[in-house]
Design an enzyme around this catalytic site. Structure first.
Site, mmCIF file in Angstrom:
data_model
loop_
_atom_site.group_PDB
_atom_site.id
_atom_site.type_symbol
_atom_site.label_atom_id
_atom_site.label_comp_id
_atom_site.label_asym_id
_atom_site.label_seq_id
_atom_site.Cartn_x
_atom_site.Cartn_y
_atom_site.Cartn_z
ATOM 1 N N HIS A 23 39.315 42.956 22.407
ATOM 2 C CA HIS A 23 40.186 43.125 21.236
ATOM 3 C C HIS A 23 39.825 44.459 20.556
ATOM 4 O O HIS A 23 39.474 44.476 19.375
ATOM 5 C CB HIS A 23 40.038 41.969 20.231
ATOM 6 C CG HIS A 23 40.754 40.717 20.636
ATOM 7 N ND1 HIS A 23 40.440 39.473 20.142
ATOM 8 C CD2 HIS A 23 41.788 40.528 21.494
ATOM 9 C CE1 HIS A 23 41.241 38.569 20.675
ATOM 10 N NE2 HIS A 23 42.063 39.174 21.497
ATOM 11 N N HIS A 79 50.374 33.068 28.598
ATOM 12 C CA HIS A 79 50.093 33.736 27.317
ATOM 13 C C HIS A 79 50.361 35.224 27.530
ATOM 14 O O HIS A 79 49.966 35.784 28.546
ATOM 15 C CB HIS A 79 48.612 33.460 27.001
ATOM 16 C CG HIS A 79 48.012 34.179 25.851
ATOM 17 N ND1 HIS A 79 48.690 34.516 24.717
ATOM 18 C CD2 HIS A 79 46.720 34.603 25.651
ATOM 19 C CE1 HIS A 79 47.855 35.120 23.871
ATOM 20 N NE2 HIS A 79 46.672 35.190 24.422
ATOM 21 N N GLU A 81 49.295 37.934 25.932
ATOM 22 C CA GLU A 81 48.345 38.983 25.542
ATOM 23 C C GLU A 81 47.982 39.826 26.768
ATOM 24 O O GLU A 81 47.914 39.334 27.895
ATOM 25 C CB GLU A 81 47.088 38.363 24.889
ATOM 26 C CG GLU A 81 46.306 39.409 24.120
ATOM 27 C CD GLU A 81 45.295 38.828 23.118
ATOM 28 O OE1 GLU A 81 45.076 37.598 23.100
ATOM 29 O OE2 GLU A 81 44.712 39.630 22.365
ATOM 30 N N ASP A 83 45.479 41.047 28.205
ATOM 31 C CA ASP A 83 44.413 40.767 29.173
ATOM 32 C C ASP A 83 44.883 39.821 30.280
ATOM 33 O O ASP A 83 44.237 39.716 31.319
ATOM 34 C CB ASP A 83 43.150 40.212 28.488
ATOM 35 C CG ASP A 83 43.428 39.099 27.527
ATOM 36 O OD1 ASP A 83 44.505 39.085 26.910
ATOM 37 O OD2 ASP A 83 42.560 38.217 27.374
ATOM 38 N N HIS A 146 45.601 30.668 21.284
ATOM 39 C CA HIS A 146 45.430 31.158 19.939
ATOM 40 C C HIS A 146 46.594 32.030 19.459
ATOM 41 O O HIS A 146 46.539 32.574 18.349
ATOM 42 C CB HIS A 146 44.113 31.954 19.842
ATOM 43 C CG HIS A 146 44.122 33.237 20.638
ATOM 44 N ND1 HIS A 146 43.964 34.467 20.049
ATOM 45 C CD2 HIS A 146 44.332 33.492 21.949
ATOM 46 C CE1 HIS A 146 44.026 35.418 20.961
ATOM 47 N NE2 HIS A 146 44.259 34.852 22.123
ATOM 48 N N ASP A 165 43.336 30.777 27.558
ATOM 49 C CA ASP A 165 42.169 31.122 26.733
ATOM 50 C C ASP A 165 41.336 29.898 26.326
ATOM 51 O O ASP A 165 40.119 30.002 26.163
ATOM 52 C CB ASP A 165 42.614 31.848 25.457
ATOM 53 C CG ASP A 165 42.995 33.301 25.712
ATOM 54 O OD1 ASP A 165 42.483 33.896 26.670
ATOM 55 O OD2 ASP A 165 43.805 33.829 24.943
ATOM 56 N N TYR A 193 32.884 32.190 21.668
ATOM 57 C CA TYR A 193 34.331 32.343 21.856
ATOM 58 C C TYR A 193 35.063 31.426 20.891
ATOM 59 O O TYR A 193 36.019 31.822 20.224
ATOM 60 C CB TYR A 193 34.679 32.002 23.311
ATOM 61 C CG TYR A 193 36.067 32.400 23.726
ATOM 62 C CD1 TYR A 193 36.297 33.629 24.339
ATOM 63 C CD2 TYR A 193 37.151 31.554 23.529
ATOM 64 C CE1 TYR A 193 37.566 34.001 24.728
ATOM 65 C CE2 TYR A 193 38.424 31.915 23.913
ATOM 66 C CZ TYR A 193 38.629 33.141 24.516
ATOM 67 O OH TYR A 193 39.893 33.512 24.903
ATOM 68 N N HIS A 226 39.287 33.034 31.183
ATOM 69 C CA HIS A 226 38.100 33.896 31.031
ATOM 70 C C HIS A 226 36.859 33.086 31.409
ATOM 71 O O HIS A 226 36.713 31.944 30.977
ATOM 72 C CB HIS A 226 37.903 34.341 29.583
ATOM 73 C CG HIS A 226 38.979 35.221 29.037
ATOM 74 N ND1 HIS A 226 39.199 36.500 29.493
ATOM 75 C CD2 HIS A 226 39.883 35.022 28.053
ATOM 76 C CE1 HIS A 226 40.193 37.043 28.806
ATOM 77 N NE2 HIS A 226 40.627 36.165 27.939
HETATM 78 FE FE1 FEO Z 1 44.482 35.725 24.056
HETATM 79 FE FE2 FEO Z 1 42.556 36.144 26.722
HETATM 80 O O1 FEO Z 1 43.936 36.546 25.589
#
Ligand code: FEO
Length: 398
Positions: A23, A79, A81, A83, A146, A165, A193, A226
């Site tokens: 981030h 998701h 995002e 990544d 999230h 996530d 996390y 992750h």
């Molecule tokens: Fe919310 Fe791993 O991205």
């Protein structure tokens, strides 16, 4: 490089050993991370999530060496995002018409980031996708876990929950599975996390966990996006989340301070001494906020019943390392934790009051009593600092 997860499901992601912040510079990742992507080959071929943008070409080239890209029937994006969606542009250049299954909000986030009108197929909780061989994908929206666009995907038959996530950790682990990981590091990264990313959404998470448990899904594997994949007693991390989302506390008090000439540091040490003299069972940890990692420190706050926060008075306020950290604590929305303020001063002495106001604003149950020392402590004042620590302990018991 692919790795077998179960039957016809392979991991095709990227382990990022070098990553030290995530981030931007917001989240420290001492243990690296991974971007987990999965390839399902039943009668239909499905790709679940991709990897972060810098690894897009490597990812798509590896994927192409594993399966002819045109044979991918569906792409699931849990998701939007970057990544997890970062390799989409590279991939969709090669297979532009492949349907993408995602939530309505993910269409917004993907279009907002990549400005492409891909073949989106919006799904919501309970929708299914037949992938052949008697197996289905079942979609579960995970709104605000999230991001508003987050979802999880459950694969029947193999009983794999692709959780994105949720249940993840920033942990580059060569073995991929929880039973082969270093248990201390895994626990540390999983709680970090949670504390830093998911804690603000505790209430939503609690409802969602209840909803998932009510579905009575048989879960053999939780394949996160992750870190490690939970295959040995995967429900252990669900049970942890169930505890963490209920305003979690351990028997810990964390003392956080910054100091200029060690006056405030000395108060912190004496408070700790007082707490330990009163109750050796209580874990007391001290951190100079300007020398600590913010995310690790927030994790210590997450574990605490109470925090004591101190700064000398500087220009009628507090040292900026502390005000920055207290602002971060407000974002994390901790509940059911006590806070007290302390600090030394030479002239005007506002710092404890400033800290009290910031702690209240961050949602802490703040003691009206503060501990202030003009210049440095004498022996008597050291004793009073110890008593102030004991008083905090007593307040926790009342
Ligand atoms: Fe919310 Fe791993 O991205």
């Amino acid at each position: 490089m692919k790795k077998l997860i179960k039957n016809n499901v392979d991991w095709v992601g990227k382990i990022d050993w070098e990553l030290r912040t995530f981030h931007g510079e917001e989240f420290s990742t001492h243990s690296g991370s991974s971007y987990n992507s999965y390839l399902i080959r039943e009668e239909k071929t499905v790709l679940v999530d991709t990897v972060w943008l810098p690894y897009a070409k490597e990812f798509v080239d590896n994927l192409a060496s594993e399966v002819p890209l045109e044979e991918i029937d569906y792409i699931v994006i849990n998701h939007g995002e970057k990544d997890h969606s970062g390799a989409l542009t590279e991939l969709m250049q090669r297979i532009p018409d492949t349907p993408i299954y995602c939530t309505a909000n993910a269409v917004k986030s993907l279009k907002g980031q990549y400005h492409q009108d891909w073949n989106f197929n919006v799904v919501k909780t309970g929708d299914t996708l037949d992938i052949g061989n008697g197996k289905e994908l079942v979609f579960v929206e995970m709104k605000m876990l999230h991001w508003p666009d987050s979802m999880a995907t459950y694969m029947t038959g193999d009983n794999i929950l692709f959780s994105n996530d949720a249940f993840g950790q920033h942990y580059a682990c060569e073995h991929l599975f929880n039973d082969l990981a270093d248990p201390c590091r895994l626990e540390r990264e999983a709680i970090k996390y949670y504390a830093n990313i998911l804690n603000p959404f505790n209430k939503i998470l609690k409802k969602k966990l209840d909803e998932i448990l009510a579905l009575n899904l048989e879960i053999d594997i939780i394949a996160t996006s992750h870190g490690v994949i939970w295959r040995d007693n995967p429900m252990q991390i669900v049970e942890k989340y169930a505890a963490w989302c209920r305003d979690y506390q351990e028997n810990q008090i964390t003392i956080i301070y910054d100091t200029m000439w060690n006056g405030t540091k000395r108060i912190a040490e004496k408070m700790a001494e007082g707490i330990q003299a009163e109750d050796s069972e209580t874990v007391v940890k001290l951190f100079n906020v300007s020398k600590a990692d913010d995310n690790d420190l927030a994790t210590e706050v997450f574990k605490s019943r109470a925090i004591a926060v101190g700064s000398p008075t500087v220009s009628n306020s507090v040292l900026r390392s502390l005000s920055g950290f207290l602002h971060y604590l407000k974002e994390l929305k901790f509940k059911n934790k006590k806070g007290v303020a302390f600090g030394c001063y030479g002239w005007s002495g506002e710092s404890p009051g400033v800290i009290q106001a910031m702690l209240k604003d961050a949602g802490f149950d703040v003691s009206e009593e503060v501990f202030k020392v003009n210049w440095n402590m004498t022996g008597d004042l050291e004793q009073e600092a110890m008593e102030f620590g004991k008083k905090l302990l007593k307040d926790l018991e009342d």
